[in-house]
Design a protein around this motif. Structure first.
Motif, short mmCIF file in Angstrom:
data_model
loop_
_atom_site.label_atom_id
_atom_site.label_comp_id
_atom_site.label_asym_id
_atom_site.label_seq_id
_atom_site.Cartn_x
_atom_site.Cartn_y
_atom_site.Cartn_z
N LYS A 104 -4.80 -8.76 3.30
CA LYS A 104 -3.68 -9.64 4.40
C LYS A 104 -3.56 -10.94 4.14
CE LYS A 104 -2.95 -5.05 7.05
NZ LYS A 104 -2.53 -4.39 8.67
N ASP B 109 -5.01 1.16 8.71
CA ASP B 109 -3.71 0.16 8.11
C ASP B 109 -4.86 -1.48 8.18
OD1 ASP B 109 -1.39 -1.46 7.54
OD2 ASP B 109 -1.03 -1.24 9.14
N ASP B 110 -5.59 -1.26 9.07
CA ASP B 110 -6.27 -2.89 9.32
C ASP B 110 -7.98 -1.97 9.29
OD1 ASP B 110 -6.19 -5.00 10.86
OD2 ASP B 110 -6.24 -4.66 13.02
N TYR B 111 -7.90 -2.79 8.37
CA TYR B 111 -9.23 -2.91 7.96
C TYR B 111 -10.28 -3.55 8.06
CZ TYR B 111 -13.62 -1.26 5.06
OH TYR B 111 -15.35 -1.72 4.91
N ALA C 175 -6.09 -3.86 3.87
CA ALA C 175 -5.05 -2.29 4.41
C ALA C 175 -5.51 -1.63 3.18
CB ALA C 175 -3.83 -2.09 4.51
N LEU D 169 0.73 -1.14 0.32
CA LEU D 169 -0.12 0.08 -0.27
C LEU D 169 1.10 1.10 0.02
CD1 LEU D 169 -3.16 0.57 -0.50
CD2 LEU D 169 -2.94 1.02 2.50
N ALA E 118 -5.54 6.56 4.77
CA ALA E 118 -4.80 5.22 4.90
C ALA E 118 -5.18 4.32 6.18
CB ALA E 118 -3.44 5.09 4.54
#
Length: 94
Positions: A92, A56-58, A75, A36, A54
């Motif tokens: 991820k 990072d942990d969607y 992400a 990303l 951004a």
């Protein structure tokens, strides 16, 4: 492939019916990328896109695949290129 295109057209047609101002307009581009941060720098350098928002942990995105429910982690980063929203998606593992 024809089935996929027909399904996409059907969804787009229904969306256009609900949001007539979007019919025929390009309003979002989503691209799956491996890295990303590297992708957002590249898109910025080549096309002038940025700044990026951004996450990072969607998490919490679920799909049903081959009879199983799966939680998908990724992400994501969002920006605009004129009126078009650009979304970069980095899956991820897991």
């Amino acid at each position: 492939m024809a089935g996929n295109g027909q399904a996409a057209f059907s969804v787009a047609s229904r969306a256009a019916g609900l949001l007539p101002g979007l019919q025929g307009a390009d309003f979002q581009i989503g691209c799956v990328v491996e890295d990303l941060e590297a992708a957002s720098r590249l898109w910025g350098a080549m096309l002038g896109i940025g700044p990026w928002i951004a996450m990072d942990d969607y998490t919490g995105y679920k799909i049903h695949w081959n009879g199983s429910d799966l939680d998908i982690g990724m992400a994501v980063a969002f920006s605009y290129f004129g009126d078009v929203q650009v979304e970069l998606i980095a899956p991820k593992p897991g």
